[in-house]
Design a protein around this motif. Structure first.
Motif, PDB file in Angstrom:
ATOM      1  N   ARG A   1     -53.542 -13.130  77.746  1.00  0.00           N
ATOM      2  CA  ARG A   1     -54.429 -13.784  78.714  1.00  0.00           C
ATOM      3  C   ARG A   1     -54.249 -13.192  80.111  1.00  0.00           C
ATOM      4  N   GLN A   2     -52.996 -12.927  80.475  1.00  0.00           N
ATOM      5  CA  GLN A   2     -52.733 -12.353  81.793  1.00  0.00           C
ATOM      6  C   GLN A   2     -53.430 -11.005  81.952  1.00  0.00           C
TER       7      GLN A   2
ATOM      8  N   LYS B   1     -65.593 -12.235  85.592  1.00  0.00           N
ATOM      9  CA  LYS B   1     -64.818 -13.463  85.472  1.00  0.00           C
ATOM     10  C   LYS B   1     -64.469 -13.718  84.013  1.00  0.00           C
ATOM     11  N   PHE B   2     -63.190 -13.911  83.757  1.00  0.00           N
ATOM     12  CA  PHE B   2     -62.723 -14.184  82.399  1.00  0.00           C
ATOM     13  C   PHE B   2     -63.254 -15.534  81.924  1.00  0.00           C
TER      14      PHE B   2
ATOM     15  N   VAL C   1     -66.477 -12.146  79.191  1.00  0.00           N
ATOM     16  CA  VAL C   1     -66.470 -12.283  80.644  1.00  0.00           C
ATOM     17  C   VAL C   1     -67.901 -12.477  81.113  1.00  0.00           C
TER      18      VAL C   1
ATOM     19  N   GLU D   1     -57.372 -11.476  82.113  1.00  0.00           N
ATOM     20  CA  GLU D   1     -57.829 -11.928  83.431  1.00  0.00           C
ATOM     21  C   GLU D   1     -57.733 -10.805  84.458  1.00  0.00           C
TER      22      GLU D   1
ATOM     23  N   GLN E   1     -60.899  -9.068  86.437  1.00  0.00           N
ATOM     24  CA  GLN E   1     -60.937  -9.053  87.898  1.00  0.00           C
ATOM     25  C   GLN E   1     -61.125  -7.635  88.424  1.00  0.00           C
TER      26      GLN E   1
END
Length: 221
Positions: free
Chosen positions: A184-185, A197-198, A29, A188, A192
């Motif tokens: 991934r979900q 930021k991913f 990130v 991210e 956040q």
């Protein structure tokens, strides 16, 4: 009638079995510009420096068991250890031959032992024992053969449910797919929450929970 009642009791214990996949991942990130719900980057922070975070996620898939294993014991007694062993070998040989022409039934001989009973009056009879298990996907047919083995002198100890290899592999793939969808979900979302930021996934490690087995149930046909 007795066989039908037995079958219903056995099938009642065929509860769902679950296969799991545990995934560990690390992801990179970068500091994000401050915005609603985000923490501003610390003073003098290097905005180009990446940060690596790690977390684990898992997926699970369930299915009805597809294979039944019935555990049996063959036992013979005699005043002579040789006679006890000979009688046991004959019984086990008959049991193995009883299912030899059934391609969909696996018959396996297991532990072999011989011991002597001792009482207050002194040494008693010799007892020779060997375990046998029969395994297959047709539970009704398997129970029918278990009854045949009982009639020639074997005893039923217990039964257990499991998954055949093809179903096992299918469930493992489903569990992995479910876990991958979350990676991934979650990455991210975690970034956040931290005001970051991913950027990318760096590595993913997959670990399966292995072949599931239902607990053994002691049972008499």
């Amino acid at each position: 009638m007795k066989q039908n009642l037995t079958l219903r009791r056995v099938l009642k214990n065929a509860s769902f079995l679950a296969v799991g996949a545990l995934m560990s991942t690390s992801f990179s990130v970068n500091s994000a510009h401050a915005g609603p719900g985000m923490m501003p980057p610390p003073p003098h922070a290097d905005h180009h420096a990446g940060v690596r975070l790690a977390f684990a996620t898992q997926g699970e898939a369930q299915a009805k068991p597809t294979e039944l294993t019935i555990h049996l014991t063959a036992q013979k007694e005699s005043t002579s250890p040789v006679e006890a062993q000979q009688a046991l070998n004959k019984l086990v040989d008959s049991a193995m031959k009883a299912t030899s022409d059934q391609k969909d039934i696996k018959t396996m001989a297991g532990n072999y032992s011989i011991s002597r009973e001792y009482t207050q009056k002194g040494p008693g009879r010799w007892s020779a024992r060997q375990t046998i298990k029969i395994k297959g996907t047709d539970s009704q047919k398997l129970l029918s053969y278990a009854e045949k083995l009982q009639k020639i002198g074997l005893g039923v100890d217990s039964f257990e449910w499991s998954l055949d290899q093809q179903t096992q592999q299918k469930l493992e793939q489903q569990a992995r797919s479910e876990a991958l969808k979350k990676i991934r979900q979650q990455a991210e979302s975690d970034a956040q929450d931290l005001g970051l930021k991913f950027v990318k996934l760096d590595s993913v490690m997959v670990r399966s929970s292995g072949m599931p087995h239902a607990p053994r149930h002691t049972h008499s046909l």
